[in-house]
Motif scaffolding. Structure first.
Motif, PDB file in Angstrom:
ATOM      1  N   ILE A   1       0.874  -1.180   0.000  1.00 35.40           N
ATOM      2  CA  ILE A   1       0.000   0.000   0.000  1.00 35.40           C
ATOM      3  C   ILE A   1       0.903   1.220   0.000  1.00 35.40           C
ATOM      4  O   ILE A   1       1.782   1.353   0.847  1.00 35.40           O
ATOM      5  N   TRP A   2       0.682   2.118  -0.953  1.00 36.22           N
ATOM      6  CA  TRP A   2       1.479   3.330  -1.121  1.00 36.22           C
ATOM      7  C   TRP A   2       0.545   4.521  -0.915  1.00 36.22           C
ATOM      8  O   TRP A   2      -0.346   4.754  -1.717  1.00 36.22           O
ATOM      9  N   GLU A   3       0.734   5.232   0.189  1.00 37.33           N
ATOM     10  CA  GLU A   3      -0.067   6.421   0.476  1.00 37.33           C
ATOM     11  C   GLU A   3       0.773   7.656   0.185  1.00 37.33           C
ATOM     12  O   GLU A   3       1.743   7.921   0.879  1.00 37.33           O
ATOM     13  N   ASN A   4       0.386   8.397  -0.852  1.00 37.05           N
ATOM     14  CA  ASN A   4       1.198   9.494  -1.359  1.00 37.05           C
ATOM     15  C   ASN A   4       0.665  10.852  -0.917  1.00 37.05           C
ATOM     16  O   ASN A   4      -0.551  11.076  -0.851  1.00 37.05           O
ATOM     17  N   TYR A   5       1.584  11.767  -0.613  1.00 30.60           N
ATOM     18  CA  TYR A   5       1.234  13.144  -0.245  1.00 30.60           C
ATOM     19  C   TYR A   5       2.224  14.082  -0.917  1.00 30.60           C
ATOM     20  O   TYR A   5       3.434  13.869  -0.853  1.00 30.60           O
ATOM     21  N   TYR A   6       1.701  15.115  -1.552  1.00 28.46           N
ATOM     22  CA  TYR A   6       2.588  16.086  -2.185  1.00 28.46           C
ATOM     23  C   TYR A   6       2.377  17.463  -1.582  1.00 28.46           C
ATOM     24  O   TYR A   6       1.256  17.986  -1.564  1.00 28.46           O
ATOM     25  N   ASP A   7       3.467  18.047  -1.068  1.00 27.03           N
ATOM     26  CA  ASP A   7       3.448  19.392  -0.500  1.00 27.03           C
ATOM     27  C   ASP A   7       3.915  20.341  -1.591  1.00 27.03           C
ATOM     28  O   ASP A   7       5.108  20.460  -1.869  1.00 27.03           O
TER      29      ASP A   7
ATOM     30  N   TYR B   1       5.769   9.491   0.552  1.00 28.83           N
ATOM     31  CA  TYR B   1       4.833   8.370   0.525  1.00 28.83           C
ATOM     32  C   TYR B   1       5.170   7.353   1.603  1.00 28.83           C
ATOM     33  O   TYR B   1       6.330   7.033   1.851  1.00 28.83           O
ATOM     34  N   GLU B   2       4.111   6.933   2.270  1.00 32.99           N
ATOM     35  CA  GLU B   2       4.214   5.904   3.294  1.00 32.99           C
ATOM     36  C   GLU B   2       3.994   4.563   2.606  1.00 32.99           C
ATOM     37  O   GLU B   2       2.950   4.322   2.002  1.00 32.99           O
ATOM     38  N   LEU B   3       4.993   3.705   2.676  1.00 35.96           N
ATOM     39  CA  LEU B   3       4.942   2.421   1.987  1.00 35.96           C
ATOM     40  C   LEU B   3       4.826   1.291   3.005  1.00 35.96           C
ATOM     41  O   LEU B   3       5.669   1.149   3.891  1.00 35.96           O
ATOM     42  N   SER B   4       3.780   0.513   2.874  1.00 33.96           N
ATOM     43  CA  SER B   4       3.580  -0.669   3.716  1.00 33.96           C
ATOM     44  C   SER B   4       3.639  -1.900   2.821  1.00 33.96           C
ATOM     45  O   SER B   4       2.855  -2.024   1.877  1.00 33.96           O
ATOM     46  N   VAL B   5       4.595  -2.786   3.115  1.00 34.32           N
ATOM     47  CA  VAL B   5       4.804  -3.987   2.311  1.00 34.32           C
ATOM     48  C   VAL B   5       4.494  -5.209   3.168  1.00 34.32           C
ATOM     49  O   VAL B   5       4.949  -5.315   4.309  1.00 34.32           O
ATOM     50  N   PHE B   6       3.716  -6.123   2.607  1.00 30.50           N
ATOM     51  CA  PHE B   6       3.325  -7.338   3.323  1.00 30.50           C
ATOM     52  C   PHE B   6       3.899  -8.535   2.566  1.00 30.50           C
ATOM     53  O   PHE B   6       3.626  -8.723   1.378  1.00 30.50           O
ATOM     54  N   VAL B   7       4.705  -9.345   3.266  1.00 31.24           N
ATOM     55  CA  VAL B   7       5.377 -10.482   2.636  1.00 31.24           C
ATOM     56  C   VAL B   7       4.942 -11.770   3.330  1.00 31.24           C
ATOM     57  O   VAL B   7       5.037 -11.893   4.556  1.00 31.24           O
ATOM     58  N   ARG B   8       4.475 -12.719   2.544  1.00 27.50           N
ATOM     59  CA  ARG B   8       4.005 -13.997   3.081  1.00 27.50           C
ATOM     60  C   ARG B   8       5.172 -14.904   3.417  1.00 27.50           C
ATOM     61  O   ARG B   8       6.056 -15.134   2.598  1.00 27.50           O
ATOM     62  N   GLU B   9       5.180 -15.423   4.645  1.00 24.50           N
ATOM     63  CA  GLU B   9       6.230 -16.331   5.100  1.00 24.50           C
ATOM     64  C   GLU B   9       5.819 -17.779   4.833  1.00 24.50           C
ATOM     65  O   GLU B   9       4.693 -18.066   4.424  1.00 24.50           O
ATOM     66  N   GLU B  10       6.755 -18.717   5.075  1.00 23.64           N
ATOM     67  CA  GLU B  10       6.477 -20.128   4.806  1.00 23.64           C
ATOM     68  C   GLU B  10       5.336 -20.684   5.654  1.00 23.64           C
ATOM     69  O   GLU B  10       4.653 -21.621   5.248  1.00 23.64           O
ATOM     70  N   ASP B  11       5.127 -20.112   6.849  1.00 20.36           N
ATOM     71  CA  ASP B  11       4.046 -20.594   7.718  1.00 20.36           C
ATOM     72  C   ASP B  11       2.734 -19.857   7.448  1.00 20.36           C
ATOM     73  O   ASP B  11       1.800 -19.926   8.257  1.00 20.36           O
ATOM     74  N   ASP B  12       2.668 -19.136   6.318  1.00 28.45           N
ATOM     75  CA  ASP B  12       1.479 -18.401   5.865  1.00 28.45           C
ATOM     76  C   ASP B  12       1.199 -17.127   6.658  1.00 28.45           C
ATOM     77  O   ASP B  12       0.178 -16.478   6.447  1.00 28.45           O
TER      78      ASP B  12
ATOM     79  N   HIS C   1       9.304   7.326   2.197  1.00 30.88           N
ATOM     80  CA  HIS C   1      10.186   7.872   1.165  1.00 30.88           C
ATOM     81  C   HIS C   1       9.823   9.331   0.918  1.00 30.88           C
ATOM     82  O   HIS C   1       8.637   9.665   0.782  1.00 30.88           O
ATOM     83  N   ILE C   2      10.832  10.175   0.845  1.00 32.03           N
ATOM     84  CA  ILE C   2      10.618  11.593   0.562  1.00 32.03           C
ATOM     85  C   ILE C   2      11.484  11.980  -0.628  1.00 32.03           C
ATOM     86  O   ILE C   2      12.682  11.694  -0.664  1.00 32.03           O
ATOM     87  N   GLN C   3      10.850  12.608  -1.606  1.00 32.25           N
ATOM     88  CA  GLN C   3      11.554  13.070  -2.786  1.00 32.25           C
ATOM     89  C   GLN C   3      11.239  14.542  -3.027  1.00 32.25           C
ATOM     90  O   GLN C   3      10.187  15.032  -2.614  1.00 32.25           O
ATOM     91  N   ARG C   4      12.142  15.203  -3.723  1.00 33.66           N
ATOM     92  CA  ARG C   4      11.911  16.606  -4.055  1.00 33.66           C
ATOM     93  C   ARG C   4      11.660  16.759  -5.545  1.00 33.66           C
ATOM     94  O   ARG C   4      12.310  16.126  -6.378  1.00 33.66           O
ATOM     95  N   ALA C   5      10.691  17.611  -5.849  1.00 35.65           N
ATOM     96  CA  ALA C   5      10.407  17.956  -7.239  1.00 35.65           C
ATOM     97  C   ALA C   5      11.232  19.180  -7.617  1.00 35.65           C
ATOM     98  O   ALA C   5      11.128  20.222  -6.977  1.00 35.65           O
ATOM     99  N   TYR C   6      12.058  19.029  -8.636  1.00 38.27           N
ATOM    100  CA  TYR C   6      12.851  20.145  -9.147  1.00 38.27           C
ATOM    101  C   TYR C   6      12.264  20.629 -10.463  1.00 38.27           C
ATOM    102  O   TYR C   6      11.890  19.821 -11.313  1.00 38.27           O
ATOM    103  N   SER C   7      12.197  21.943 -10.608  1.00 37.57           N
ATOM    104  CA  SER C   7      11.765  22.490 -11.890  1.00 37.57           C
ATOM    105  C   SER C   7      12.874  22.279 -12.911  1.00 37.57           C
ATOM    106  O   SER C   7      14.046  22.093 -12.554  1.00 37.57           O
TER     107      SER C   7
END
Length: 250
Positions: free
Chosen positions: A167-173, A181-192, A201-207
């Protein structure tokens, strides 16, 4: 919060739509246009080494640089599996060091958008200029303001695979030109059971004006700016700039 840690193990799964092979071939064509047909090529922000490997396969002596140990672990595992001679270095692109100069330096997948201060952008470009052979090329990309404002904006993106999801929740200021963006990753293990990894993650927009000014201030010569997706001239709807600059001053 560290980035590209828990996400590193599933990065290739979710990024399987990136045309690394085509990117490498495009770079080879650009280099050939400027009479660069071999030699050392360094990739900044190499991640799990997909593009690094493609370029190595085209005959370049590759150096991959990334600040994430976890991503480089994946890259080095691939290197061993494929028997490739690639040097990987865990370094920050704001202060990277090489043993000598390179015929070219490349960087894709918006690595330079992670530089949040204009001064860091300029200093990284100065390092690039310093480590290029005379008339060596720097090929890199940056996400545009248009992409952050109109495409990513304040949206939520989710994707589900057989054993992984995110799930990627994005916000632009817009005032600060910062995209988070707040990134939540869910990975299935062998025991289910599912293990959850969270990253911010934070990135900058450059003109485009700022990018051109930074290139000039760093002492590089700007050769071209195009739309990385269409390969046509960049316009107000360009989502990712592809920039070619040349070493100047040696």
């Amino acid at each position: 919060m560290s980035i590209y840690t828990g996400f590193a193990s599933v990065y290739d799964i979710f990024m399987d739509d990136i045309p690394y092979k085509a990117w490498a071939e495009d770079m080879r064509d650009i280099l050939k246009e400027h009479n660069i047909t071999g030699g050392i090529v360094a990739e900044l922000g190499c991640g799990t080494g997909n593009l690094t490997q493609e370029l190595a396969g085209l005959g370049y002596d590759m150096i991959g640089i990334d600040s994430s140990y976890d991503m480089l672990d994946v890259a080095m595992s691939k290197r061993e599996e494929n028997g490739l001679d690639i040097l990987y270095l865990c370094q920050d692109i704001r202060s990277f060091e090489l043993y000598g100069t390179c015929a070219a330096i490349v960087s894709r997948c918006d690595t330079f958008n992670y530089l949040l201060e204009y001064e860091d952008l300029v200093n990284s470009l100065k390092l690039v200029n310093n480590y290029l052979d005379p008339k060596g090329l720097f090929i890199f990309d940056l996400n545009s303001m248009y992409k952050y404002k109109q495409i990513l904006a304040d949206n939520t993106i989710a994707e589900n695979r057989e054993n992984e999801s995110f799930i990627w929740e994005n916000y632009y200021d817009e005032e600060a030109n910062l995209n988070s963006y707040e990134l939540s990753v869910f990975v299935r293990e062998e025991d289910d059971r599912y293990i959850k990894h969270e990253e911010q993650h934070i990135q900058r927009a450059y003109s485009l004006y700022e990018i051109k000014d930074a290139i000039k201030e760093a002492g590089l010569e700007l050769l071209s700016v195009s739309d990385a997706d269409t390969k046509k001239e960049a316009d107000e709807f360009t989502q990712r700039y592809l920039i070619v600059a040349r070493e100047s001053g040696k």
